[in-house]
Design a protein around this motif. Structure first.
Motif, PDB file in Angstrom:
ATOM      1  N   UNK A  21     -61.940 -81.956  34.092  1.00 49.48           N
ATOM      2  CA  UNK A  21     -62.006 -81.475  32.673  1.00 49.48           C
ATOM      3  C   UNK A  21     -62.248 -80.038  32.587  1.00 49.48           C
ATOM      4  N   UNK A  22     -61.635 -79.368  31.714  1.00 46.50           N
ATOM      5  CA  UNK A  22     -61.839 -77.709  31.460  1.00 46.50           C
ATOM      6  C   UNK A  22     -63.238 -77.344  31.401  1.00 46.50           C
ATOM      7  N   UNK A  23     -63.595 -76.359  32.033  1.00 43.98           N
ATOM      8  CA  UNK A  23     -65.327 -75.964  32.069  1.00 43.98           C
ATOM      9  C   UNK A  23     -65.377 -74.994  30.711  1.00 43.98           C
ATOM     10  N   UNK A  24     -66.544 -74.771  30.433  1.00 49.44           N
ATOM     11  CA  UNK A  24     -66.930 -73.649  29.356  1.00 49.44           C
ATOM     12  C   UNK A  24     -66.514 -72.489  29.755  1.00 49.44           C
ATOM     13  N   UNK A  25     -66.656 -72.019  31.102  1.00 53.91           N
ATOM     14  CA  UNK A  25     -66.506 -70.935  31.517  1.00 53.91           C
ATOM     15  C   UNK A  25     -64.952 -70.568  31.411  1.00 53.91           C
ATOM     16  N   UNK A  26     -64.238 -71.385  31.731  1.00 50.94           N
ATOM     17  CA  UNK A  26     -62.593 -71.330  31.756  1.00 50.94           C
ATOM     18  C   UNK A  26     -62.238 -70.999  30.261  1.00 50.94           C
TER      19      UNK A  26
END
Length: 231
Positions: free
Chosen positions: A161-166
């Motif tokens: 899953x895509x992270x908040x940082x990305x």
């Protein structure tokens, strides 16, 4: 101009299986479908590493003469090998019918490789009216970066899953370029990433196996409502 996309026989160098590969059709800025010219006498090679500048081929439209950059043809073999389909770089692109799997107003490219995911995202951005989609000048922290006038996009073809940082990095890129931003993922988004995207107004899409971008938050639903309306 041909009436159909080109089809050639492709042999996997790893297991010997033979496949029939049909070149995908892409929409030119003029509206005519185009397809890369394949080399029927060339041999498919296994993709063992990725070089960004080698991932794209020029496709010239037989209708208007314009040239666009599209992901090079690839094919996934059941043995697990990703095959680079030979392209006739000296030949012109063939015009043809739009792919039957592509529903009106919706980009659809069956996703088997990472490049398929990029292709699906490019098609969708063009439906939003961005005909000048290109590779982004700066590579993102994850995935593949795309850019066009007024918009930056990130395509994450990985299984996590895509992270908040990305999401935050994409938003900052959009702010620096005074551009709208949009994220495409194959595996979805972490809960914190979705919450941050909602607060920042970043549209989030998940690419389903057929290559159709599905909006997963409010900003994406609003953006999706405009797809296909731009001339």
């Amino acid at each position: 101009m041909r009436g159909m996309s080109e089809s050639i026989a492709v042999r996997c160098p790893a297991c010997g299986r033979r496949h029939r590969y049909t070149a995908p059709s892409y929409p030119c800025a003029c509206g005519a479908p185009v397809a890369p010219a394949l080399d029927a006498h060339g041999a498919a090679t296994a993709v063992t590493h990725r070089a960004w500048d080698e991932e794209w081929v020029g496709v010239r439209c037989a209708a208007c003469g314009g040239e666009s950059q599209w992901p090079r043809p690839e094919l996934g073999c059941p043995c697990g090998t990703v095959l680079c389909v030979p392209v006739d770089r000296a030949g012109t692109a063939r015009g043809g019918r739009a792919s039957a799997s592509r529903a009106p107003g919706r980009a659809a490219v069956p996703i088997r490789t990472a490049l398929d995911a990029v292709t699906a995202a490019v098609l969708y951005l063009r439906e939003l009216g961005h005909r000048d989609v290109r590779r982004a000048d700066q590579r993102p922290t994850a995935g593949v970066g795309l850019a066009a006038h007024g918009i930056v996009a990130q395509v994450d073809p990985t299984v996590g899953p895509v992270s908040v940082r990305d999401v935050e990095c994409l938003w900052l890129t959009g702010m620096a370029d005074s551009a709208r931003c949009v994220y495409f993922s194959l595996s979805g988004y972490a809960e914190e990433a979705r919450a941050r995207a909602d607060r920042l107004g970043v549209p989030l899409f998940v690419l389903d196996p057929t290559g159709v971008p599905r909006p997963v938050n409010g900003p994406a639903v609003a953006l999706d409502a405009t797809a296909g309306r731009a001339e």
